[in-house]
Design a protein around this motif. Structure first.
Motif, PDB file in Angstrom:
ATOM      1  N   GLU A 248       0.848  -1.183   0.000  1.00  0.00           N
ATOM      2  CA  GLU A 248       0.000   0.000   0.000  1.00  0.00           C
ATOM      3  C   GLU A 248       0.886   1.236   0.000  1.00  0.00           C
ATOM      4  OE1 GLU A 248      -2.562  -0.258   3.346  1.00  0.00           O
ATOM      5  OE2 GLU A 248      -3.587  -2.073   2.649  1.00  0.00           O
ATOM      6  N   PRO A 249       1.453   1.595  -1.175  1.00  0.00           N
ATOM      7  CA  PRO A 249       2.390   2.729  -1.212  1.00  0.00           C
ATOM      8  C   PRO A 249       1.716   4.024  -0.780  1.00  0.00           C
ATOM      9  CG  PRO A 249       2.489   1.433  -3.240  1.00  0.00           C
ATOM     10  CD  PRO A 249       1.286   0.959  -2.488  1.00  0.00           C
ATOM     11  N   LEU A 250       2.410   4.760   0.047  1.00  0.00           N
ATOM     12  CA  LEU A 250       1.932   6.072   0.482  1.00  0.00           C
ATOM     13  C   LEU A 250       2.412   7.144  -0.490  1.00  0.00           C
ATOM     14  CD1 LEU A 250       2.662   5.729   4.301  1.00  0.00           C
ATOM     15  CD2 LEU A 250       0.416   5.750   3.217  1.00  0.00           C
ATOM     16  N   PRO A 251       1.783   8.304  -0.508  1.00  0.00           N
ATOM     17  CA  PRO A 251       2.236   9.383  -1.396  1.00  0.00           C
ATOM     18  C   PRO A 251       3.696   9.759  -1.124  1.00  0.00           C
ATOM     19  CG  PRO A 251       0.081   9.889  -0.475  1.00  0.00           C
ATOM     20  CD  PRO A 251       0.555   8.666   0.233  1.00  0.00           C
ATOM     21  N   GLN A 252       4.414  10.040  -2.184  1.00  0.00           N
ATOM     22  CA  GLN A 252       5.828  10.396  -2.055  1.00  0.00           C
ATOM     23  C   GLN A 252       5.978  11.695  -1.259  1.00  0.00           C
ATOM     24  OE1 GLN A 252       8.646   8.824  -3.355  1.00  0.00           O
ATOM     25  NE2 GLN A 252       7.413   7.078  -4.010  1.00  0.00           N
ATOM     26  N   THR A 253       7.040  11.746  -0.477  1.00  0.00           N
ATOM     27  CA  THR A 253       7.358  12.934   0.298  1.00  0.00           C
ATOM     28  C   THR A 253       8.865  13.120   0.302  1.00  0.00           C
ATOM     29  OG1 THR A 253       7.208  13.982   2.480  1.00  0.00           O
ATOM     30  CG2 THR A 253       7.372  11.601   2.435  1.00  0.00           C
ATOM     31  N   ALA A 254       9.322  14.333   0.449  1.00  0.00           N
ATOM     32  CA  ALA A 254      10.754  14.620   0.432  1.00  0.00           C
ATOM     33  C   ALA A 254      11.396  14.502   1.803  1.00  0.00           C
ATOM     34  CB  ALA A 254      10.999  16.029  -0.114  1.00  0.00           C
ATOM     35  N   ALA A 255      10.613  14.303   2.839  1.00  0.00           N
ATOM     36  CA  ALA A 255      11.148  14.282   4.199  1.00  0.00           C
ATOM     37  C   ALA A 255      11.921  12.989   4.455  1.00  0.00           C
ATOM     38  CB  ALA A 255      10.019  14.425   5.206  1.00  0.00           C
ATOM     39  N   GLU A 256      13.040  13.119   5.133  1.00  0.00           N
ATOM     40  CA  GLU A 256      13.840  11.992   5.598  1.00  0.00           C
ATOM     41  C   GLU A 256      14.205  12.248   7.059  1.00  0.00           C
ATOM     42  OE1 GLU A 256      15.977  10.807   1.349  1.00  0.00           O
ATOM     43  OE2 GLU A 256      17.173  11.629   3.004  1.00  0.00           O
ATOM     44  N   ILE A 257      14.328  11.191   7.827  1.00  0.00           N
ATOM     45  CA  ILE A 257      14.525  11.355   9.261  1.00  0.00           C
ATOM     46  C   ILE A 257      15.570  10.370   9.762  1.00  0.00           C
ATOM     47  CG2 ILE A 257      12.852   9.703  10.151  1.00  0.00           C
ATOM     48  CD1 ILE A 257      13.110  13.318  11.336  1.00  0.00           C
ATOM     49  N   GLY A 258      16.362  10.812  10.726  1.00  0.00           N
ATOM     50  CA  GLY A 258      17.287   9.949  11.450  1.00  0.00           C
ATOM     51  C   GLY A 258      16.813   9.786  12.880  1.00  0.00           C
ATOM     52  N   ILE A 259      16.940   8.588  13.423  1.00  0.00           N
ATOM     53  CA  ILE A 259      16.414   8.291  14.758  1.00  0.00           C
ATOM     54  C   ILE A 259      17.545   7.771  15.637  1.00  0.00           C
ATOM     55  CG2 ILE A 259      14.708   6.989  16.077  1.00  0.00           C
ATOM     56  CD1 ILE A 259      13.093   6.661  13.535  1.00  0.00           C
ATOM     57  N   ASP A 260      17.715   8.416  16.784  1.00  0.00           N
ATOM     58  CA  ASP A 260      18.655   7.943  17.797  1.00  0.00           C
ATOM     59  C   ASP A 260      17.848   7.418  18.974  1.00  0.00           C
ATOM     60  OD1 ASP A 260      21.312   7.685  19.110  1.00  0.00           O
ATOM     61  OD2 ASP A 260      20.476   9.204  20.452  1.00  0.00           O
ATOM     62  N   LEU A 261      17.931   6.113  19.230  1.00  0.00           N
ATOM     63  CA  LEU A 261      17.187   5.489  20.315  1.00  0.00           C
ATOM     64  C   LEU A 261      17.992   5.560  21.604  1.00  0.00           C
ATOM     65  CD1 LEU A 261      15.904   2.325  18.417  1.00  0.00           C
ATOM     66  CD2 LEU A 261      14.662   4.438  18.874  1.00  0.00           C
ATOM     67  N   GLY A 262      17.303   5.789  22.705  1.00  0.00           N
ATOM     68  CA  GLY A 262      17.984   5.905  23.983  1.00  0.00           C
ATOM     69  C   GLY A 262      17.066   5.590  25.139  1.00  0.00           C
ATOM     70  N   LEU A 263      17.563   5.844  26.362  1.00  0.00           N
ATOM     71  CA  LEU A 263      16.807   5.566  27.571  1.00  0.00           C
ATOM     72  C   LEU A 263      16.275   6.847  28.212  1.00  0.00           C
ATOM     73  CD1 LEU A 263      19.037   2.782  29.185  1.00  0.00           C
ATOM     74  CD2 LEU A 263      16.923   2.508  27.897  1.00  0.00           C
ATOM     75  N   THR A 264      17.055   7.928  28.180  1.00  0.00           N
ATOM     76  CA  THR A 264      16.539   9.199  28.702  1.00  0.00           C
ATOM     77  C   THR A 264      15.320   9.637  27.893  1.00  0.00           C
ATOM     78  OG1 THR A 264      18.789   9.822  29.324  1.00  0.00           O
ATOM     79  CG2 THR A 264      17.133  11.564  29.265  1.00  0.00           C
ATOM     80  N   HIS A 265      15.446   9.627  26.572  1.00  0.00           N
ATOM     81  CA  HIS A 265      14.327   9.778  25.646  1.00  0.00           C
ATOM     82  C   HIS A 265      14.272   8.508  24.802  1.00  0.00           C
ATOM     83  CE1 HIS A 265      15.348  13.984  26.601  1.00  0.00           C
ATOM     84  NE2 HIS A 265      14.042  14.185  26.524  1.00  0.00           N
ATOM     85  N   PHE A 266      13.064   8.013  24.570  1.00  0.00           N
ATOM     86  CA  PHE A 266      12.951   6.784  23.773  1.00  0.00           C
ATOM     87  C   PHE A 266      13.543   6.984  22.386  1.00  0.00           C
ATOM     88  CE2 PHE A 266      10.623   4.228  20.647  1.00  0.00           C
ATOM     89  CZ  PHE A 266      10.923   2.967  21.111  1.00  0.00           C
TER      90      PHE A 266
END
Length: 383
Positions: free
Chosen positions: A180-198
């Motif tokens: 179920e492809p979603l509409p294309q978007t230019a946004a890209e994100i990096g995620i840093d997982l941790g314990l102080t903040h999830f």
């Protein structure tokens, strides 16, 4: 792609008794097959083939007075129990020979009636179906009430009926789901997982760590104390065991719901998601084990993986040894050391970094470089 869709079941007391009989028959067939192969190995006899094993522990066993009650349940349930045993043996042999990657697979073990989780599986050969009234019709069990939270994307190929430690019943359908492809978007994100903040995102957003287990510790402690005071083998102890299991189930359900909502939102908003490939098993051996398990990083990344594949998004896992925290996202300089108590630091270039936001930005940049390398880009870009 194949997906599992799980729904809550509400069987009647009579159906619960029939399901308990089916769980027991499946367990007995599995244990009989395992014992037959172990005895053959101890006697120096050849490995019993799948067909021969099915003939011994199902077909011929039904004709004996000791196992005549196996005929009271669907034959597909018994065949699937043997299929699980055969799969366990194949994984064990493949692990010994090195054909199977990952952690070593242990040989199959006997199933116990005291296991917290009991399950049986029906395939299409069993002719299970969803009735017009929305109930699940199972052979020799009847029509079981289902609480449907969504539609099945396609006709299921199998259904597994599960009873958990809290005494709840679930139906887990295996379905073939189209993308179920979603509409294309230019946004890209990096995620840093941790314990102080999830999770800390490369755009500066911080997702708080809910600490589901820590928040429920008082309730769990009281339930465990009440259990410890009950006499072993008594009915009150059995009820206390269920109360403890239900308290843990509430924690697990809340954590799973949080991971589902967050992963869905991230996949919908971004065309590409970059996340660090954390060694959760290794971190679970440290003094932070309880907090690591409570965070549920592995469950969250697993949800990101299949949701990105289904909705036409890109997920890149950055190597865990990449110095995301010590690397300056502005100039590329690497700090010599970065203890965990340092939450913000200044680079000689003049940039002042929040440790987690800087790490998320570096994960985003590393994920973009990894995508270019996979598509034929230069491995070592010019300075």
């Amino acid at each position: 792609m194949q997906l599992r869709c799980t729904f809550r079941l509400y069987p009647t007391p009579g159906q619960c008794a029939v399901l308990a009989r089916a769980f027991g028959c499946s367990r007995v067939v599995f244990n009989d097959g395992l014992r037959a192969r172990q005895d053959a190995h101890a006697a120096g006899l050849p490995y019993i083939s799948d067909g021969e094993l099915s003939k011994r522990v199902i077909t011929e066993a039904k004709k004996t007075p000791q196992r005549a009650w196996l005929g009271e349940v669907s034959a597909v349930v018994l065949q699937q129990a043997l299929a699980d045993l055969n799969t366990a043996y194949r994984n064990f042999f493949a692990s010994l020979s090195g054909k199977r990657k990952g952690p070593k697979a242990a040989p199959p073990r006997f199933r116990s009636r005291k296991d917290n989780r009991q399950a049986i599986r029906f395939t299409r050969n069993a002719r299970f179906q969803v009735t017009a009234g929305g109930k699940l019709r199972l052979p020799k069990i009847g029509d079981v009430k289902v609480r449907w939270s969504r539609r099945l994307p396609s006709e299921p190929s199998s259904v597994t009926v599960i009873k958990d430690a809290a005494g709840r019943y679930f139906a887990s359908f295996v379905v073939e789901a189209a993308g179920e492809p979603l509409p294309q978007t230019a946004a890209e994100i990096g995620i840093d997982l941790g314990l102080t903040h999830f999770a800390v995102l490369s755009d500066g957003r911080k997702i708080g760590n809910r600490r589901f287990l820590r928040r429920a510790e008082r309730r769990l402690r009281k339930a465990q104390q009440a259990l410890s005071r009950k006499a072993k083998g008594s009915n009150n102890r059995a009820k206390a065991v269920v109360k403890v299991a239900r308290a843990h189930a509430r924690v697990a359900d809340a954590r799973r719901d949080f991971a589902h909502q967050l992963s869905t939102r991230i996949v919908r908003e971004n065309q590409a998601v970059m996340v660090e490939d954390l060694a959760v098993k290794g971190l679970a051996r440290t003094r932070l084990a309880k907090s690591v398990h409570d965070a549920g990083w592995g469950q969250f990344t697993q949800m990101l993986t299949y949701k990105a594949a289904r909705h036409g998004r890109t997920l890149v896992k950055v190597d865990r040894w990449f110095p995301s925290s010590k690397l300056c996202s502005a100039c590329g300089a690497v700090a010599e050391s970065m203890p965990l108590n340092v939450r913000s630091w200044a680079c000689p270039c003049g940039a002042v970094h929040d440790r987690d936001v800087n790490a998320a930005k570096n994960i985003l940049a590393a994920g973009r470089a990894e995508r270019l390398n996979a598509c034929g880009g230069t491995v070592r870009p010019a300075a």
